[in-house]
Design a protein around this motif. Structure first.
Motif, PDB file in Angstrom:
ATOM      1  N   THR A 163      72.797  21.108  19.424  1.00  0.00           N
ATOM      2  CA  THR A 163      72.441  20.688  20.903  1.00  0.00           C
ATOM      3  C   THR A 163      73.864  20.793  21.527  1.00  0.00           C
ATOM      4  O   THR A 163      73.803  21.430  22.984  1.00  0.00           O
ATOM      5  N   MET A 164      74.778  20.161  21.084  1.00  0.00           N
ATOM      6  CA  MET A 164      76.134  20.265  22.021  1.00  0.00           C
ATOM      7  C   MET A 164      76.545  21.591  22.067  1.00  0.00           C
ATOM      8  O   MET A 164      77.134  22.117  23.073  1.00  0.00           O
ATOM      9  N   THR A 165      76.440  22.581  21.280  1.00  0.00           N
ATOM     10  CA  THR A 165      76.725  24.046  21.234  1.00  0.00           C
ATOM     11  C   THR A 165      76.008  24.457  22.642  1.00  0.00           C
ATOM     12  O   THR A 165      76.750  25.417  23.367  1.00  0.00           O
ATOM     13  N   VAL A 166      74.808  24.276  22.559  1.00  0.00           N
ATOM     14  CA  VAL A 166      74.027  24.866  23.593  1.00  0.00           C
ATOM     15  C   VAL A 166      74.256  24.507  24.905  1.00  0.00           C
ATOM     16  O   VAL A 166      74.338  25.323  25.788  1.00  0.00           O
ATOM     17  N   VAL A 167      74.522  23.069  24.791  1.00  0.00           N
ATOM     18  CA  VAL A 167      74.953  22.567  26.197  1.00  0.00           C
ATOM     19  C   VAL A 167      76.390  23.318  26.802  1.00  0.00           C
ATOM     20  O   VAL A 167      76.552  23.554  27.828  1.00  0.00           O
ATOM     21  N   MET A 168      77.267  23.357  25.934  1.00  0.00           N
ATOM     22  CA  MET A 168      78.629  23.736  26.178  1.00  0.00           C
ATOM     23  C   MET A 168      78.690  25.193  26.461  1.00  0.00           C
ATOM     24  O   MET A 168      79.355  25.794  27.383  1.00  0.00           O
ATOM     25  N   LEU A 169      77.756  26.042  26.021  1.00  0.00           N
ATOM     26  CA  LEU A 169      77.651  27.417  26.160  1.00  0.00           C
ATOM     27  C   LEU A 169      77.152  27.624  27.442  1.00  0.00           C
ATOM     28  O   LEU A 169      77.214  28.596  28.361  1.00  0.00           O
ATOM     29  N   ASN A 170      76.087  26.977  27.861  1.00  0.00           N
ATOM     30  CA  ASN A 170      75.444  26.911  29.097  1.00  0.00           C
ATOM     31  C   ASN A 170      76.273  26.341  30.365  1.00  0.00           C
ATOM     32  O   ASN A 170      76.240  26.937  31.500  1.00  0.00           O
ATOM     33  N   ARG A 171      77.450  25.871  29.980  1.00  0.00           N
ATOM     34  CA  ARG A 171      78.413  25.315  31.158  1.00  0.00           C
ATOM     35  C   ARG A 171      79.458  26.567  31.413  1.00  0.00           C
ATOM     36  O   ARG A 171      80.250  26.515  32.450  1.00  0.00           O
ATOM     37  N   VAL A 172      79.480  27.337  30.464  1.00  0.00           N
ATOM     38  CA  VAL A 172      80.536  28.607  30.632  1.00  0.00           C
ATOM     39  C   VAL A 172      80.122  29.574  31.655  1.00  0.00           C
ATOM     40  O   VAL A 172      78.682  30.039  31.362  1.00  0.00           O
TER      41      VAL A 172
END
Length: 177
Positions: A163-172
């Motif tokens: 979940t955190m990886t998906v959230v952080m990837l969407n912020r890039v």
């Protein structure tokens, strides 16, 4: 001139989910969001403590549980949701990356997500073991090496990390020049 980050800046960035430089604009917006949350929390605590004091003499246990649940609801859901929405609406969490550095940044984000998932899973496992030891009277060995606890901690860590990886990837976000 590179200035070393202070501990307070690291805490701000970690708590609000900001990556990159903490400039004056971001700091000002974070201060405004934090002040709004503090004002809400201050008046809530005054009101809830007054009401709890009134009812504590007759209904002590019900008052205690009501106060605990209402505090959790307000702090975690209401104020946490407000902070997340406010920071997201202002795009303070967006990490702008040049096109040639996108791949490197995504790899860093995936590594960070794996680390967060591992730390969350280990923390959940230790807390579950401690809770089992305190509440059910088991030994610490039984709490730490219980197969169902290990599986649930692994799944919780995996879910959190993904979940955190998906959230952080969407912020890039790519910067087109």
């Amino acid at each position: 001139m590179n200035k070393k980050e202070t501990v307070s800046e690291k805490v701000f960035k970690r708590f609000y989910g900001i990556s990159g430089v903490l400039d004056e604009y971001k700091r000002g917006e974070i201060n405004r969001i934090g002040n709004n949350a503090f004002i809400i929390l201050f008046f809530y605590s005054l009101l809830s403590n007054f009401i709890a004091t009134l009812f504590a003499t007759r209904f002590l246990e019900i008052t205690l549980w009501t106060l605990i649940v209402s505090n959790l609801i307000l702090v975690v859901f209401v104020l946490g949701g407000y902070v997340i929405l406010a920071v997201g609406n202002l795009n303070l969490t967006v990490e702008e990356v040049e096109v040639d550095k996108v791949l490197k940044t995504r790899k860093q984000v995936i590594k960070k997500g794996v680390r967060q998932g591992l730390s969350f899973g280990i923390g959940m496992h230790l807390l579950t073991a401690l809770t089992t030891v305190v509440s059910e009277g088991e030994s610490i060995r039984e709490g730490l090496f219980s197969f169902p606890h290990i599986i649930s901690s692994l799944l919780a860590g995996l879910f959190f990390g993904v979940t955190m990886t998906v959230v952080m990837l969407n912020r890039v976000k790519k910067i087109e020049e």
